[in-house]
Write a protein that holds these residues in place. Structure first.
Motif, PDB file in Angstrom:
ATOM      1  N   GLN A   1       0.819  -1.210   0.000  1.00 53.21           N
ATOM      2  CA  GLN A   1       0.000   0.000   0.000  1.00 53.21           C
ATOM      3  C   GLN A   1       0.853   1.260   0.000  1.00 53.21           C
ATOM      4  OE1 GLN A   1      -2.443   0.623   3.432  1.00 53.21           O
ATOM      5  NE2 GLN A   1      -3.487   2.394   2.571  1.00 53.21           N
ATOM      6  N   ALA A   2       1.960   1.247   0.747  1.00 56.07           N
ATOM      7  CA  ALA A   2       2.790   2.442   0.834  1.00 56.07           C
ATOM      8  C   ALA A   2       4.207   2.074   1.236  1.00 56.07           C
ATOM      9  CB  ALA A   2       2.205   3.437   1.841  1.00 56.07           C
ATOM     10  N   TYR A   3       5.103   3.028   0.982  1.00 52.84           N
ATOM     11  CA  TYR A   3       6.522   2.886   1.301  1.00 52.84           C
ATOM     12  C   TYR A   3       6.999   4.142   2.038  1.00 52.84           C
ATOM     13  CZ  TYR A   3       6.097  -0.825  -2.143  1.00 52.84           C
ATOM     14  OH  TYR A   3       5.688  -1.953  -2.820  1.00 52.84           O
ATOM     15  N   ASN A   4       8.133   4.019   2.744  1.00 50.57           N
ATOM     16  CA  ASN A   4       8.823   5.179   3.296  1.00 50.57           C
ATOM     17  C   ASN A   4       9.848   5.655   2.276  1.00 50.57           C
ATOM     18  OD1 ASN A   4       7.644   4.989   5.997  1.00 50.57           O
ATOM     19  ND2 ASN A   4       8.921   3.168   6.248  1.00 50.57           N
ATOM     20  N   VAL A   5      10.013   6.974   2.145  1.00 52.68           N
ATOM     21  CA  VAL A   5      10.988   7.482   1.175  1.00 52.68           C
ATOM     22  C   VAL A   5      12.057   8.354   1.819  1.00 52.68           C
ATOM     23  CG1 VAL A   5       9.470   7.289  -0.813  1.00 52.68           C
ATOM     24  CG2 VAL A   5       9.403   9.369   0.565  1.00 52.68           C
ATOM     25  N   GLY A   6      11.982   8.542   3.130  1.00 50.60           N
ATOM     26  CA  GLY A   6      12.992   9.320   3.837  1.00 50.60           C
ATOM     27  C   GLY A   6      12.980   8.997   5.310  1.00 50.60           C
ATOM     28  N   PRO A   7      14.020   9.400   6.035  1.00 57.22           N
ATOM     29  CA  PRO A   7      14.131   9.060   7.459  1.00 57.22           C
ATOM     30  C   PRO A   7      13.209   9.907   8.324  1.00 57.22           C
ATOM     31  CG  PRO A   7      15.940  10.469   6.798  1.00 57.22           C
ATOM     32  CD  PRO A   7      15.179  10.158   5.548  1.00 57.22           C
ATOM     33  N   TYR A   8      12.843   9.352   9.479  1.00 59.07           N
ATOM     34  CA  TYR A   8      12.060  10.095  10.464  1.00 59.07           C
ATOM     35  C   TYR A   8      12.086   9.341  11.788  1.00 59.07           C
ATOM     36  CZ  TYR A   8       8.383   6.714   9.160  1.00 59.07           C
ATOM     37  OH  TYR A   8       7.674   5.556   8.897  1.00 59.07           O
ATOM     38  N   THR A   9      11.647  10.011  12.836  1.00 55.88           N
ATOM     39  CA  THR A   9      11.473   9.383  14.140  1.00 55.88           C
ATOM     40  C   THR A   9       9.987   9.246  14.400  1.00 55.88           C
ATOM     41  OG1 THR A   9      13.529  10.319  14.970  1.00 55.88           O
ATOM     42  CG2 THR A   9      11.927   9.558  16.604  1.00 55.88           C
ATOM     43  N   PHE A  10       9.539   8.027  14.642  1.00 56.15           N
ATOM     44  CA  PHE A  10       8.110   7.738  14.784  1.00 56.15           C
ATOM     45  C   PHE A  10       7.620   8.262  16.140  1.00 56.15           C
ATOM     46  CE2 PHE A  10       4.463   4.636  15.016  1.00 56.15           C
ATOM     47  CZ  PHE A  10       3.791   5.154  13.919  1.00 56.15           C
ATOM     48  N   TYR A  11       6.301   8.235  16.331  1.00 55.71           N
ATOM     49  CA  TYR A  11       5.681   8.770  17.537  1.00 55.71           C
ATOM     50  C   TYR A  11       6.132   8.065  18.808  1.00 55.71           C
ATOM     51  CZ  TYR A  11       2.609  11.081  14.201  1.00 55.71           C
ATOM     52  OH  TYR A  11       2.126  11.842  13.185  1.00 55.71           O
ATOM     53  N   ASP A  12       6.482   6.789  18.684  1.00 51.88           N
ATOM     54  CA  ASP A  12       6.918   6.054  19.870  1.00 51.88           C
ATOM     55  C   ASP A  12       8.412   6.209  20.133  1.00 51.88           C
ATOM     56  OD1 ASP A  12       8.050   4.549  17.880  1.00 51.88           O
ATOM     57  OD2 ASP A  12       6.980   2.692  18.340  1.00 51.88           O
ATOM     58  N   GLY A  13       9.078   7.068  19.353  1.00 50.66           N
ATOM     59  CA  GLY A  13      10.501   7.313  19.542  1.00 50.66           C
ATOM     60  C   GLY A  13      11.408   6.444  18.700  1.00 50.66           C
ATOM     61  N   SER A  14      10.859   5.450  18.012  1.00 55.89           N
ATOM     62  CA  SER A  14      11.684   4.592  17.172  1.00 55.89           C
ATOM     63  C   SER A  14      12.078   5.335  15.901  1.00 55.89           C
ATOM     64  CB  SER A  14      10.947   3.299  16.825  1.00 55.89           C
ATOM     65  OG  SER A  14       9.772   3.581  16.087  1.00 55.89           O
ATOM     66  N   ARG A  15      13.289   5.086  15.455  1.00 51.61           N
ATOM     67  CA  ARG A  15      13.813   5.791  14.286  1.00 51.61           C
ATOM     68  C   ARG A  15      13.682   4.937  13.040  1.00 51.61           C
ATOM     69  NH1 ARG A  15      16.290   9.849  12.141  1.00 51.61           N
ATOM     70  NH2 ARG A  15      18.095   9.630  10.757  1.00 51.61           N
ATOM     71  N   GLN A  16      13.249   5.584  11.975  1.00 49.15           N
ATOM     72  CA  GLN A  16      13.213   4.964  10.648  1.00 49.15           C
ATOM     73  C   GLN A  16      14.308   5.671   9.849  1.00 49.15           C
ATOM     74  OE1 GLN A  16      13.296   3.712   7.260  1.00 49.15           O
ATOM     75  NE2 GLN A  16      12.329   5.709   6.989  1.00 49.15           N
ATOM     76  N   PRO A  17      15.469   5.028   9.650  1.00 50.70           N
ATOM     77  CA  PRO A  17      16.641   5.752   9.138  1.00 50.70           C
ATOM     78  C   PRO A  17      16.800   5.774   7.626  1.00 50.70           C
ATOM     79  CG  PRO A  17      17.293   3.564   9.829  1.00 50.70           C
ATOM     80  CD  PRO A  17      15.817   3.681  10.131  1.00 50.70           C
ATOM     81  N   ASP A  18      16.037   4.970   6.900  1.00 52.02           N
ATOM     82  CA  ASP A  18      16.327   4.733   5.492  1.00 52.02           C
ATOM     83  C   ASP A  18      15.491   5.589   4.555  1.00 52.02           C
ATOM     84  OD1 ASP A  18      18.219   2.603   5.922  1.00 52.02           O
ATOM     85  OD2 ASP A  18      16.512   1.343   6.484  1.00 52.02           O
ATOM     86  N   GLY A  19      15.949   5.655   3.315  1.00 51.77           N
ATOM     87  CA  GLY A  19      15.150   6.180   2.226  1.00 51.77           C
ATOM     88  C   GLY A  19      14.308   5.062   1.628  1.00 51.77           C
TER      89      GLY A  19
END
Length: 465
Positions: free
Chosen positions: A132-150
């Motif tokens: 349904q969807a993909y991540n295209v850039g890094p961010y820190t989620f609401y629970d504090g976990s980091r999504q580091p990738d493009g």
């Protein structure tokens, strides 16, 4: 929520104010000469030029994370971080093609190749599906976990949107990706795009085909790969186009038969006494008669073409029965004083939404007269395509409303933390609106709404087989 295998939400399910996830909307659901409406002439600084500038900014928001990329769907303020919905990116491909420029073709090709990359680099499946969807850039989620990738993760796999549970696969999303890839195949003659579209079609045939009494193709699978029981008029309308395209491009008659199956379902959803299409079925036996959404009225016209001329009353139904006018005097409106916007809302349920209660937990209360600009663009394009007396004038009024929204709504919003070009990009809705399918739309600049506006301004019918 991190890493949770959630349900296959409708691609329209959104975060209202960055605070929570909505429920799934059950069974909710070519080309023409480049012309612009009103003052939108395509020159530098025109409304379409600014719309294209928004699509470019949303595509190029994360330059440090590789050249293989998709377009972020919503501005950062929507609370979905770098989420790129497959549906929105398919629309972006088509909007870039509608520009009929070398730059537009280059961007469309790059997005098409990214969809092919996702198809061939899924972290769990090698069967032609897209998520349904993909991540295209890094961010820190609401629970504090980091999504580091493009978009491309460190291990080379496509970065599936697990944080929000966008891990399922809907037939409608797949169909739109196939439509975009088939359009690229026709424009570029590159066989890789046709091969990708065929893989999508085969996945839909294997996964979605049903022999239930109402027939057609079912909704898809959730994040745990469990088949969903709903059958959507919108999804099957998309398949009329996709399968029709594949029949032409491959010369294989099996695709024409599959198109016929999808089209038969769509025709079964017609209500002759009211002149509109129902949304679909939840069980394959009983027609779901409420709510009645906008897109099943407009996309059917665009997809069926001359075969659907007897159904064109659906455009009049949408224009009359879903019409809204939003301004600051309306209850719960967020439109600034002195402005007003006309268009259509999402569904019949939007018109009777409970204005005393939030759309969902943590979200604002709805405005019954909020304009859904993506659907307003659907209607404008369909009216321009039908060309009955008065259709062009109605379409131009709708396009003018969308262009005013691009000028005046959604100011100060960002993508990837970066400021957008001035007055660029169309917001999803003029004010918070309740779709009636368990989720809402809000005044955030949106790839999908902008892409539909650009196609309507250019008279580019994406559902023409």
């Amino acid at each position: 929520m991190t890493g949770r295998q959630g349900p296959a939400f409708s691609r329209r399910s959104l975060i209202g104010a960055g605070l929570g996830i909505s429920a799934m909307g059950l069974a909710a659901a070519g080309s023409g000469q480049a012309m612009a409406a009103g003052s939108a002439t395509g020159r530098a600084g025109s409304a379409p030029a600014r719309g294209r500038a928004f699509l470019a900014a949303a595509m190029d928001a994360y330059p440090d994370h590789g050249s293989i990329r998709l377009t972020q769907s919503y501005t950062d303020q929507a609370g979905l971080f770098s989420t790129a919905f497959t549906y929105d990116n398919a629309l972006a491909v088509l909007a870039h093609l509608a520009a009929r420029t070398a730059g537009g073709l280059s961007r469309a090709t790059a997005l098409g190749d990214a969809l092919l990359y996702a198809q061939s680099h899924d972290p769990a499946y090698d069967d032609g599906r897209l998520r349904q969807a993909y991540n295209v850039g890094p961010y820190t989620f609401y629970d504090g976990s980091r999504q580091p990738d493009g978009f491309v993760r460190a291990d080379g796999t496509a970065n599936v949107g697990t944080q929000f549970g966008f891990t399922g696969t809907a037939v409608g999303d797949m169909a739109w990706a196939g439509i975009a890839l088939s359009a690229l195949a026709r424009r570029t003659k590159a066989r890789r795009f046709l091969a990708g579209a065929v893989r999508i079609g085969e996945w839909i045939e294997r996964t979605g085909r049903t022999d239930e009494p109402l027939g057609g193709y079912k909704f898809g699978v959730d994040g745990a790969n469990q088949k969903l029981p709903f059958t959507s008029t919108e999804h099957n309308t998309d398949l009329v186009c996709l399968f029709g395209r594949l029949a032409r491009l491959t010369g294989d008659r099996v695709w024409a038969a599959r198109r016929g199956r999808a089209e038969a379902f769509v025709r079964r959803m017609w209500e002759p006494s009211g002149g509109f299409f129902y949304t679909g079925t939840n069980d394959g036996v009983t027609v779901n008669k409420s709510p009645i959404p906008e897109d099943t009225q407009t996309w059917t016209h665009l997809a069926l073409g001359s075969r659907g001329r007897g159904y064109s009353r659906s455009l009049d139904w949408a224009a009359a029965e879903l019409a809204v006018l939003d301004h600051a005097g309306r209850r719960n409106s967020t439109v600034p004083a002195g402005q007003s916007y006309e268009g259509v809302t999402f569904s019949s349920a939007s018109l009777v939404a409970n204005e005393d209660a939030p759309i969902a937990e943590g979200q604002p209360r709805p405005d019954r007269n909020g304009v859904w600009f993506e659907g307003t663009a659907h209607l404008a394009l369909a009216l321009r395509d039908r060309r009955d007396r008065g259709d062009e004038a109605r379409a131009r009024r709708l396009l003018s409303s969308i262009e005013q929204a691009q000028d005046l709504l959604g100011g100060g919003q960002t993508v990837g933390g970066k400021a957008l070009p001035e007055r660029a990009g169309v917001v999803s809705a003029s004010s918070p609106l309740d779709t009636g399918f368990g989720f809402g739309y809000y005044p955030y600049r949106h790839t999908g709404a902008t892409a539909w506006y650009l196609m309507a301004a250019a008279r580019f019918n994406p559902l023409q087989a």
